[in-house]
Design an enzyme around this catalytic site. Sequence first.
Site, mmCIF file in Angstrom:
data_model
loop_
_atom_site.group_PDB
_atom_site.id
_atom_site.type_symbol
_atom_site.label_atom_id
_atom_site.label_comp_id
_atom_site.label_asym_id
_atom_site.label_seq_id
_atom_site.Cartn_x
_atom_site.Cartn_y
_atom_site.Cartn_z
ATOM 1 N N ASP A 49 0.949 -1.048 0.536
ATOM 2 C CA ASP A 49 0.230 0.236 0.182
ATOM 3 C C ASP A 49 0.903 1.263 -0.097
ATOM 4 O O ASP A 49 2.027 1.298 0.394
ATOM 5 C CB ASP A 49 -0.972 0.104 1.204
ATOM 6 C CG ASP A 49 -1.940 -0.967 0.849
ATOM 7 O OD1 ASP A 49 -2.108 -1.283 0.139
ATOM 8 O OD2 ASP A 49 -2.110 -1.867 2.720
ATOM 9 N N TYR A 93 6.278 -10.276 6.309
ATOM 10 C CA TYR A 93 6.519 -8.657 6.536
ATOM 11 C C TYR A 93 6.959 -7.967 8.139
ATOM 12 O O TYR A 93 6.957 -9.548 8.786
ATOM 13 C CB TYR A 93 4.567 -7.833 6.707
ATOM 14 C CG TYR A 93 4.273 -8.009 5.141
ATOM 15 C CD1 TYR A 93 4.352 -6.791 4.744
ATOM 16 C CD2 TYR A 93 3.711 -9.380 3.655
ATOM 17 C CE1 TYR A 93 3.928 -6.688 3.104
ATOM 18 C CE2 TYR A 93 3.501 -9.221 3.048
ATOM 19 C CZ TYR A 93 3.590 -8.203 2.466
ATOM 20 O OH TYR A 93 3.097 -7.344 1.463
#
Length: 268
Positions: free
Chosen positions: A52, A110
């Site tokens: 994002d 992540y």
Amino acid sequence: MRNVFMTVSYDGTNYYGFQTQPGGNTIQDHLEAAIVHLTGEVVKIHGSGRTDAGVHAREQPFHFSTSSLIPLERWRLALNGRLPSDIRVTEVREVPMDFHSRRSAKRKTYRYSINGNRVPDVFQRNLQYHHPGKLDLSAMREGLKYIVGTHDYTSFASRRSTKTSHVRTIYEAQMVVDTSSDYPGTHEQGIIHFYITGNGFLQHMVRIIMGTLLEIGEGKRRPEDMGNILEKKNRMAAGPTAESKGLMLWKVEFNEEVLLLNSEIADE
């Protein structure tokens, strides 16, 4: 025709995410423009996944097909000379034509970073979420355990998710506290890194998990609430979506054999 695999690192602060959008200014836009400038060839790159706006990547793999005869060893230097300084290609190799950066990926990790010190680090401010208030790190570590395994993660997915299934597997989830940068004589919490490894992730999934864990750290929820939230399969049950700047795509892993050309396999 060759299928070229590359890995790119980027500071996502100034970009609208990895995947191209109508408004432009994405990592994909800059990479494709650099390739056109280098080869004169219009290509479409395929990343291992999206990030994002404001999210970073230490290792984001992508691939594209090209008829260019430029030697592989020249691509990295040539592209980096045509990219903004906060985007850097780190690896280049040729892979089989049926290789796909997203479909061939087996594990993704992540990292989410929280600066728990009273004063933010001016040099890392774009890579860390600053939380100067006291956090119950033991409770956060306990809450993290509930997300490991194969579950329906609807509660931790964006309402805009278009995936037909929200079932994913989280292989590992750990918290690491780094106090090496604490100022002497102070009582700081250090930099708190969360590493989450899975076979795939839903839109905003890690950030919603982190927003919920932050509420546990603040005493607004109990660690066992993470399990209850999973069972409800309702986004309303989870906490807020944590800020994007603390999130980094850390690593994407493949089975090595899918990266090897037939000639390389024969040589073995």
